[in-house]
Scaffold this motif. Structure first.
Motif, short mmCIF file in Angstrom:
data_model
loop_
_atom_site.label_atom_id
_atom_site.label_comp_id
_atom_site.label_asym_id
_atom_site.label_seq_id
_atom_site.Cartn_x
_atom_site.Cartn_y
_atom_site.Cartn_z
N ILE A 81 -28.73 -82.92 -53.10
CA ILE A 81 -28.66 -81.83 -52.13
C ILE A 81 -29.01 -80.52 -52.83
CG2 ILE A 81 -27.16 -80.56 -50.53
CD1 ILE A 81 -25.74 -83.75 -51.34
N GLU A 82 -30.10 -79.89 -52.40
CA GLU A 82 -30.51 -78.61 -52.95
C GLU A 82 -29.89 -77.49 -52.12
OE1 GLU A 82 -34.71 -78.22 -53.22
OE2 GLU A 82 -35.00 -80.26 -53.93
N GLN A 83 -29.15 -76.61 -52.76
CA GLN A 83 -28.61 -75.43 -52.07
C GLN A 83 -29.37 -74.21 -52.57
OE1 GLN A 83 -24.29 -75.58 -52.59
NE2 GLN A 83 -24.15 -76.54 -50.58
N SER A 84 -30.03 -73.53 -51.65
CA SER A 84 -30.90 -72.41 -52.02
C SER A 84 -30.26 -71.07 -51.70
CB SER A 84 -32.24 -72.54 -51.31
OG SER A 84 -32.03 -72.55 -49.90
N ARG A 85 -30.84 -70.02 -52.25
CA ARG A 85 -30.40 -68.65 -51.99
C ARG A 85 -31.64 -67.75 -52.00
NH1 ARG A 85 -27.78 -66.72 -57.81
NH2 ARG A 85 -29.56 -67.33 -59.09
N PRO A 86 -31.61 -66.63 -51.30
CA PRO A 86 -32.75 -65.70 -51.32
C PRO A 86 -32.95 -65.11 -52.72
CG PRO A 86 -31.28 -65.24 -49.50
CD PRO A 86 -30.56 -66.19 -50.40
N ASP A 125 -37.95 -64.68 -51.21
CA ASP A 125 -38.34 -66.06 -51.43
C ASP A 125 -37.08 -66.89 -51.60
OD1 ASP A 125 -39.87 -68.27 -51.76
OD2 ASP A 125 -40.84 -67.65 -53.62
N GLU A 126 -37.23 -68.21 -51.56
CA GLU A 126 -36.08 -69.10 -51.71
C GLU A 126 -36.02 -69.63 -53.14
OE1 GLU A 126 -33.67 -70.00 -49.51
OE2 GLU A 126 -34.48 -68.50 -48.16
N GLY A 127 -34.84 -69.62 -53.70
CA GLY A 127 -34.64 -70.19 -55.03
C GLY A 127 -33.48 -71.17 -55.01
N ILE A 128 -33.47 -72.09 -55.95
CA ILE A 128 -32.39 -73.09 -56.01
C ILE A 128 -31.17 -72.46 -56.66
CG2 ILE A 128 -31.70 -75.34 -56.88
CD1 ILE A 128 -33.82 -75.41 -54.70
N GLU A 129 -30.07 -72.46 -55.92
CA GLU A 129 -28.82 -71.95 -56.47
C GLU A 129 -28.11 -73.03 -57.27
OE1 GLU A 129 -24.79 -69.64 -55.01
OE2 GLU A 129 -26.08 -70.61 -53.54
N ARG A 130 -28.03 -74.23 -56.70
CA ARG A 130 -27.42 -75.34 -57.42
C ARG A 130 -27.82 -76.65 -56.77
NH1 ARG A 130 -20.96 -75.60 -55.72
NH2 ARG A 130 -21.26 -75.55 -53.46
N TRP A 131 -27.69 -77.71 -57.54
CA TRP A 131 -27.86 -79.07 -57.03
C TRP A 131 -26.49 -79.68 -56.83
CZ3 TRP A 131 -32.38 -81.71 -56.01
CH2 TRP A 131 -33.57 -81.14 -56.49
N LEU A 132 -26.31 -80.34 -55.70
CA LEU A 132 -25.12 -81.16 -55.49
C LEU A 132 -25.58 -82.62 -55.50
CD1 LEU A 132 -23.26 -79.24 -52.64
CD2 LEU A 132 -22.82 -79.16 -55.09
N MET A 133 -24.99 -83.40 -56.35
CA MET A 133 -25.37 -84.81 -56.45
C MET A 133 -24.13 -85.66 -56.24
SD MET A 133 -27.83 -84.48 -59.76
CE MET A 133 -29.10 -83.22 -59.81
N SER A 134 -24.30 -86.76 -55.53
CA SER A 134 -23.15 -87.61 -55.22
C SER A 134 -23.60 -89.05 -55.04
CB SER A 134 -22.47 -87.12 -53.94
OG SER A 134 -21.45 -88.02 -53.54
N SER A 135 -22.90 -89.95 -55.67
CA SER A 135 -23.19 -91.38 -55.54
C SER A 135 -22.30 -91.96 -54.45
CB SER A 135 -22.96 -92.10 -56.87
OG SER A 135 -23.25 -93.47 -56.75
N ASP A 136 -22.89 -92.23 -53.30
CA ASP A 136 -22.15 -92.73 -52.15
C ASP A 136 -22.03 -94.25 -52.20
OD1 ASP A 136 -20.72 -92.62 -49.82
OD2 ASP A 136 -22.43 -92.23 -48.52
N VAL A 137 -21.03 -94.79 -51.48
CA VAL A 137 -20.76 -96.23 -51.51
C VAL A 137 -19.87 -96.57 -50.33
CG1 VAL A 137 -18.63 -96.09 -52.89
CG2 VAL A 137 -20.12 -98.10 -53.13
N CYS A 138 -19.71 -97.85 -50.03
CA CYS A 138 -18.77 -98.29 -49.00
C CYS A 138 -17.37 -97.80 -49.36
CB CYS A 138 -18.77 -99.82 -48.90
SG CYS A 138 -17.46 -100.49 -47.84
N LYS A 139 -16.62 -97.37 -48.34
CA LYS A 139 -15.31 -96.76 -48.59
C LYS A 139 -14.17 -97.78 -48.71
CE LYS A 139 -17.77 -93.09 -47.99
NZ LYS A 139 -19.04 -93.74 -47.60
#
Length: 267
Positions: A59-64, A73-87
């Motif tokens: 997930i890319e979260q951008s900021r002006p 212009d848009e720049g990347i503020e941070r990356w959110l990464m998550s390994s999803d699986v059956c709950k």
């Protein structure tokens, strides 16, 4: 029954390496997903499915950002990464609706599909509040994560947790993982990450608590997770009672009508 086991996925230390995806596919001999690269993200699997039991979301979260020419212009503020699986829910709707007994709860408290018993009806697919379960094209049967039931029975941890280089995926007794997760959230908040939260750890939520829960750095919706999941079969007992009462009322009305018609014939 053995101690309940589970996953704690700490997304704050996930680096998006996809080692968990690869280890899951290799151990469980899952087919590939077509090697699709969408060119808009490093996510080449897209979502959990019949052939993807661990899915790493990017997930890319951008900021002006103000450019030198004063153009926004848009720049990347941070990356959110998550390994999803059956709950592996405590109250699992997929178990409730399976007509063949293909789904069962193991001695470790996890939920597993027996592919040799599954008839491909798809009831579990629509019952899952997380959209985890899927039927495989060309096969028709339902598939999902087993939390490496075969490895657990052999005293081994699941392949994804074994392969994770940062311990983002942690495996162990569920109660211990919950305590560890709460301590981790407190440390992150003390360090200024006030948005840190747990998702799926509470036994009081709509599924009775998940056997695989997460530490998130934003709202669940950002990660594609439902904010307030509820077991989809929670109203079944009430529905059956109402249906039974309606059937009894109908039977009584028919009996009264039949008795009245019989009296009319005798006259």
């Amino acid at each position: 029954m053995a101690e309940r086991m589970g996953f704690f996925t700490d997304t704050s230390v996930c680096i998006g390496c996809k080692a968990c995806e690869v280890a899951c596919k290799e151990w469980n001999q899952l087919p590939d997903d077509g090697f699709v690269f969408e060119a808009t993200s490093y996510d080449n699997t897209g979502a959990l499915g019949a052939s993807t039991w661990r899915h790493v979301a990017f997930i890319e979260q951008s900021r002006p950002v103000r450019a030198p020419d004063d153009g926004a212009d848009e720049g990347i503020e941070r990356w959110l990464m998550s390994s999803d699986v059956c709950k592996h829910c405590t109250h699992a709707a997929c178990l409730d609706v399976c007509p063949t007994g293909a789904l069962f709860r193991t001695e470790f408290g996890t939920v597993v599909i027996q592919e040799d018993i599954c008839n491909g009806c798809g009831y579990c697919v629509s019952a899952c509040p997380y959209g985890v379960i899927d039927r495989r094209e060309g096969d028709g049967r339902a598939w999902k994560c087993t939390m490496c039931y075969d490895r657990q029975r052999g005293g081994l941890e699941p392949a994804c947790a074994k392969a994770c280089p940062t311990d983002s995926i942690q495996f162990g007794p569920l109660d211990e993982l919950r305590e560890r997760a709460e301590e981790r959230v407190e440390r992150l908040r003390a360090d200024g990450h006030t948005e840190a939260r747990l998702y799926g750890e509470s036994p009081d939520d709509g599924v009775g608590g998940a056997g695989a829960f997460f530490l998130l750095l934003d709202e669940p919706e950002v990660y594609g997770l439902p904010p307030d999941p509820v077991v989809t079969t929670r109203d079944l007992p009430y529905m059956w009672r109402w249906a039974g009462a309606a059937a009894l009322s109908l039977a009584g009305a028919v009996a009264v009508a039949f008795a009245g018609s019989r009296r009319g014939v005798r006259r």
